[in-house]
Design a protein around this motif. Structure first.
Motif, PDB file in Angstrom:
ATOM      1  N   GLU A 170      -4.859  -4.186  34.571  1.00 20.02           N
ATOM      2  CA  GLU A 170      -4.226  -3.050  35.249  1.00 20.02           C
ATOM      3  C   GLU A 170      -5.267  -2.336  36.097  1.00 20.02           C
ATOM      4  O   GLU A 170      -6.435  -2.230  35.714  1.00 20.02           O
ATOM      5  CB  GLU A 170      -3.657  -2.058  34.229  1.00 20.02           C
ATOM      6  CG  GLU A 170      -2.372  -2.495  33.604  1.00 20.02           C
ATOM      7  CD  GLU A 170      -1.792  -1.420  32.679  1.00 20.02           C
ATOM      8  OE1 GLU A 170      -2.500  -0.467  32.289  1.00 20.02           O
ATOM      9  OE2 GLU A 170      -0.610  -1.549  32.330  1.00 20.02           O
ATOM     10  N   GLY A 171      -4.832  -1.856  37.250  1.00 18.45           N
ATOM     11  CA  GLY A 171      -5.730  -1.108  38.122  1.00 18.45           C
ATOM     12  C   GLY A 171      -6.471  -1.969  39.126  1.00 18.45           C
ATOM     13  O   GLY A 171      -7.120  -1.454  40.030  1.00 18.45           O
ATOM     14  N   THR A 172      -6.379  -3.289  39.001  1.00 15.02           N
ATOM     15  CA  THR A 172      -7.076  -4.180  39.939  1.00 15.02           C
ATOM     16  C   THR A 172      -6.368  -4.149  41.292  1.00 15.02           C
ATOM     17  O   THR A 172      -5.146  -4.266  41.364  1.00 15.02           O
ATOM     18  CB  THR A 172      -7.106  -5.624  39.396  1.00 15.02           C
ATOM     19  OG1 THR A 172      -7.728  -5.614  38.117  1.00 15.02           O
ATOM     20  CG2 THR A 172      -7.862  -6.545  40.337  1.00 15.02           C
ATOM     21  N   GLN A 173      -7.119  -3.986  42.349  1.00 14.80           N
ATOM     22  CA  GLN A 173      -6.578  -3.934  43.711  1.00 14.80           C
ATOM     23  C   GLN A 173      -7.052  -5.139  44.512  1.00 14.80           C
ATOM     24  O   GLN A 173      -7.952  -5.865  44.097  1.00 14.80           O
ATOM     25  CB  GLN A 173      -7.022  -2.641  44.404  1.00 14.80           C
ATOM     26  CG  GLN A 173      -6.543  -1.372  43.714  1.00 14.80           C
ATOM     27  CD  GLN A 173      -5.026  -1.254  43.684  1.00 14.80           C
ATOM     28  OE1 GLN A 173      -4.347  -1.483  44.686  1.00 14.80           O
ATOM     29  NE2 GLN A 173      -4.489  -0.920  42.518  1.00 14.80           N
ATOM     30  N   ASP A 174      -6.460  -5.334  45.684  1.00  9.20           N
ATOM     31  CA  ASP A 174      -6.857  -6.390  46.627  1.00  9.20           C
ATOM     32  C   ASP A 174      -6.789  -7.788  46.012  1.00  9.20           C
ATOM     33  O   ASP A 174      -7.684  -8.606  46.184  1.00  9.20           O
ATOM     34  CB  ASP A 174      -8.264  -6.121  47.180  1.00  9.20           C
ATOM     35  CG  ASP A 174      -8.360  -4.749  47.841  1.00  9.20           C
ATOM     36  OD1 ASP A 174      -7.393  -4.356  48.523  1.00  9.20           O
ATOM     37  OD2 ASP A 174      -9.394  -4.074  47.667  1.00  9.20           O
ATOM     38  N   VAL A 175      -5.700  -8.064  45.305  1.00  4.82           N
ATOM     39  CA  VAL A 175      -5.466  -9.366  44.690  1.00  4.82           C
ATOM     40  C   VAL A 175      -4.607 -10.195  45.647  1.00  4.82           C
ATOM     41  O   VAL A 175      -3.529  -9.764  46.048  1.00  4.82           O
ATOM     42  CB  VAL A 175      -4.750  -9.218  43.329  1.00  4.82           C
ATOM     43  CG1 VAL A 175      -4.465 -10.577  42.715  1.00  4.82           C
ATOM     44  CG2 VAL A 175      -5.555  -8.333  42.388  1.00  4.82           C
ATOM     45  N   ALA A 176      -5.083 -11.356  46.030  1.00  9.17           N
ATOM     46  CA  ALA A 176      -4.345 -12.216  46.965  1.00  9.17           C
ATOM     47  C   ALA A 176      -3.017 -12.666  46.363  1.00  9.17           C
ATOM     48  O   ALA A 176      -2.927 -12.960  45.163  1.00  9.17           O
ATOM     49  CB  ALA A 176      -5.182 -13.429  47.338  1.00  9.17           C
ATOM     50  N   VAL A 177      -1.981 -12.722  47.193  1.00 10.38           N
ATOM     51  CA  VAL A 177      -0.684 -13.232  46.771  1.00 10.38           C
ATOM     52  C   VAL A 177      -0.888 -14.652  46.233  1.00 10.38           C
ATOM     53  O   VAL A 177      -1.617 -15.448  46.817  1.00 10.38           O
ATOM     54  CB  VAL A 177       0.314 -13.221  47.950  1.00 10.38           C
ATOM     55  CG1 VAL A 177       1.558 -14.028  47.631  1.00 10.38           C
ATOM     56  CG2 VAL A 177       0.678 -11.795  48.321  1.00 10.38           C
ATOM     57  N   GLY A 178      -0.263 -14.937  45.107  1.00  9.82           N
ATOM     58  CA  GLY A 178      -0.372 -16.250  44.491  1.00  9.82           C
ATOM     59  C   GLY A 178      -1.458 -16.361  43.432  1.00  9.82           C
ATOM     60  O   GLY A 178      -1.473 -17.312  42.661  1.00  9.82           O
ATOM     61  N   THR A 179      -2.371 -15.385  43.357  1.00  5.90           N
ATOM     62  CA  THR A 179      -3.427 -15.417  42.341  1.00  5.90           C
ATOM     63  C   THR A 179      -2.797 -15.351  40.951  1.00  5.90           C
ATOM     64  O   THR A 179      -1.929 -14.507  40.699  1.00  5.90           O
ATOM     65  CB  THR A 179      -4.394 -14.237  42.528  1.00  5.90           C
ATOM     66  OG1 THR A 179      -4.982 -14.324  43.817  1.00  5.90           O
ATOM     67  CG2 THR A 179      -5.484 -14.224  41.462  1.00  5.90           C
ATOM     68  N   GLY A 184      -1.912  -4.886  44.383  1.00  5.74           N
ATOM     69  CA  GLY A 184      -2.639  -4.368  43.237  1.00  5.74           C
ATOM     70  C   GLY A 184      -1.733  -4.268  42.026  1.00  5.74           C
ATOM     71  O   GLY A 184      -0.529  -4.058  42.166  1.00  5.74           O
ATOM     72  N   VAL A 185      -2.314  -4.429  40.846  1.00  5.27           N
ATOM     73  CA  VAL A 185      -1.560  -4.276  39.603  1.00  5.27           C
ATOM     74  C   VAL A 185      -1.723  -2.821  39.168  1.00  5.27           C
ATOM     75  O   VAL A 185      -2.784  -2.429  38.683  1.00  5.27           O
ATOM     76  CB  VAL A 185      -2.077  -5.230  38.504  1.00  5.27           C
ATOM     77  CG1 VAL A 185      -1.290  -5.036  37.216  1.00  5.27           C
ATOM     78  CG2 VAL A 185      -2.021  -6.667  38.974  1.00  5.27           C
ATOM     79  N   GLU A 186      -0.692  -2.039  39.386  1.00  6.70           N
ATOM     80  CA  GLU A 186      -0.751  -0.625  38.998  1.00  6.70           C
ATOM     81  C   GLU A 186      -0.566  -0.461  37.494  1.00  6.70           C
ATOM     82  O   GLU A 186      -1.316   0.265  36.853  1.00  6.70           O
ATOM     83  CB  GLU A 186       0.309   0.180  39.761  1.00  6.70           C
ATOM     84  CG  GLU A 186       0.101   0.180  41.267  1.00  6.70           C
ATOM     85  CD  GLU A 186      -1.250   0.745  41.692  1.00  6.70           C
ATOM     86  OE1 GLU A 186      -1.709   1.733  41.099  1.00  6.70           O
ATOM     87  OE2 GLU A 186      -1.846   0.160  42.616  1.00  6.70           O
ATOM     88  N   LYS A 187       0.457  -1.139  36.945  1.00  7.39           N
ATOM     89  CA  LYS A 187       0.771  -0.957  35.529  1.00  7.39           C
ATOM     90  C   LYS A 187       1.644  -2.110  35.046  1.00  7.39           C
ATOM     91  O   LYS A 187       2.557  -2.540  35.749  1.00  7.39           O
ATOM     92  CB  LYS A 187       1.529   0.360  35.358  1.00  7.39           C
ATOM     93  CG  LYS A 187       1.942   0.685  33.956  1.00  7.39           C
ATOM     94  CD  LYS A 187       2.674   2.020  33.904  1.00  7.39           C
ATOM     95  CE  LYS A 187       3.110   2.318  32.491  1.00  7.39           C
ATOM     96  NZ  LYS A 187       3.869   3.560  32.404  1.00  7.39           N
ATOM     97  N   TYR A 188       1.334  -2.610  33.849  1.00  7.71           N
ATOM     98  CA  TYR A 188       2.217  -3.587  33.213  1.00  7.71           C
ATOM     99  C   TYR A 188       3.263  -2.828  32.410  1.00  7.71           C
ATOM    100  O   TYR A 188       2.943  -1.846  31.738  1.00  7.71           O
ATOM    101  CB  TYR A 188       1.433  -4.539  32.305  1.00  7.71           C
ATOM    102  CG  TYR A 188       0.600  -5.537  33.086  1.00  7.71           C
ATOM    103  CD1 TYR A 188       1.212  -6.547  33.810  1.00  7.71           C
ATOM    104  CD2 TYR A 188      -0.788  -5.462  33.112  1.00  7.71           C
ATOM    105  CE1 TYR A 188       0.466  -7.456  34.540  1.00  7.71           C
ATOM    106  CE2 TYR A 188      -1.538  -6.371  33.839  1.00  7.71           C
ATOM    107  CZ  TYR A 188      -0.899  -7.367  34.550  1.00  7.71           C
ATOM    108  OH  TYR A 188      -1.645  -8.268  35.277  1.00  7.71           O
ATOM    109  N   LEU A 189       4.494  -3.268  32.470  1.00  7.01           N
ATOM    110  CA  LEU A 189       5.599  -2.613  31.771  1.00  7.01           C
ATOM    111  C   LEU A 189       5.977  -3.358  30.488  1.00  7.01           C
ATOM    112  O   LEU A 189       6.910  -2.964  29.800  1.00  7.01           O
ATOM    113  CB  LEU A 189       6.814  -2.509  32.708  1.00  7.01           C
ATOM    114  CG  LEU A 189       6.526  -1.790  34.028  1.00  7.01           C
ATOM    115  CD1 LEU A 189       7.736  -1.859  34.948  1.00  7.01           C
ATOM    116  CD2 LEU A 189       6.109  -0.349  33.779  1.00  7.01           C
ATOM    117  N   VAL A 190       5.259  -4.444  30.193  1.00  2.00           N
ATOM    118  CA  VAL A 190       5.439  -5.227  28.974  1.00  2.00           C
ATOM    119  C   VAL A 190       4.069  -5.394  28.333  1.00  2.00           C
ATOM    120  O   VAL A 190       3.045  -5.077  28.950  1.00  2.00           O
ATOM    121  CB  VAL A 190       6.071  -6.606  29.274  1.00  2.00           C
ATOM    122  CG1 VAL A 190       7.488  -6.457  29.799  1.00  2.00           C
ATOM    123  CG2 VAL A 190       5.218  -7.397  30.267  1.00  2.00           C
TER     124      VAL A 190
END
Length: 144
Positions: free
Chosen positions: A99-108, A54-60
């Protein structure tokens, strides 16, 4: 109605010039040409067992210059939240996963990096398209 100027000049080569000027005014991406040089970063595998995250937070943010080793996001794995450190230099052009998206397949496809700051705007409408696994079946040819 046809333009009287174009009708009067049709045999003199001026029509060709007018056509060329019109194509120069059209944005190059609208004409189907490739995007400026870029790299698409996918969801990383941050642990040996990680298949999605999941993308918790972008730091850029879009427009930021980044260098190899920079932390660009916090990604949740099946066990913890881990920093995503890039291995490429570039300019952040677009985030493909909010941000906040969960269950994202590796490589997406996750982030687009471009080479030049002036190229960032060219990626405003960029999408991952058929590169996303869930969208692959939708690529079938339309029925006549």
């Amino acid at each position: 109605a046809a333009s009287p100027v174009l009708a009067d000049l049709s045999g003199s080569g001026m029509l060709r010039l007018a056509s060329k000027r019109a194509s120069l005014a059209t944005p190059r991406l609208a004409r189907g040409l490739a995007y400026p040089p870029h790299t698409v970063l996918g969801m990383p595998a941050l642990s040996p067992t990680m298949t999605e995250g999941g993308v918790e937070k972008y730091l850029v943010k879009v427009g930021d210059a980044i260098a190899a080793g920079d932390r660009i996001a916090e990604v949740s794995t099946d066990k913890a939240t881990v920093d995503f450190d890039v291995v490429d230099d570039g300019i952040v052009a677009k985030f493909l996963i909010p941000e906040g998206t969960q269950d994202v397949a590796v490589g997406t496809p996750m982030i687009v990096l471009c080479d030049e700051p002036e190229d960032v705007a060219a990626f405003a409408d960029f999408t991952a398209g058929a590169a996303a696994p869930a969208e692959a079946p939708a690529a079938a040819a339309p029925a006549p």
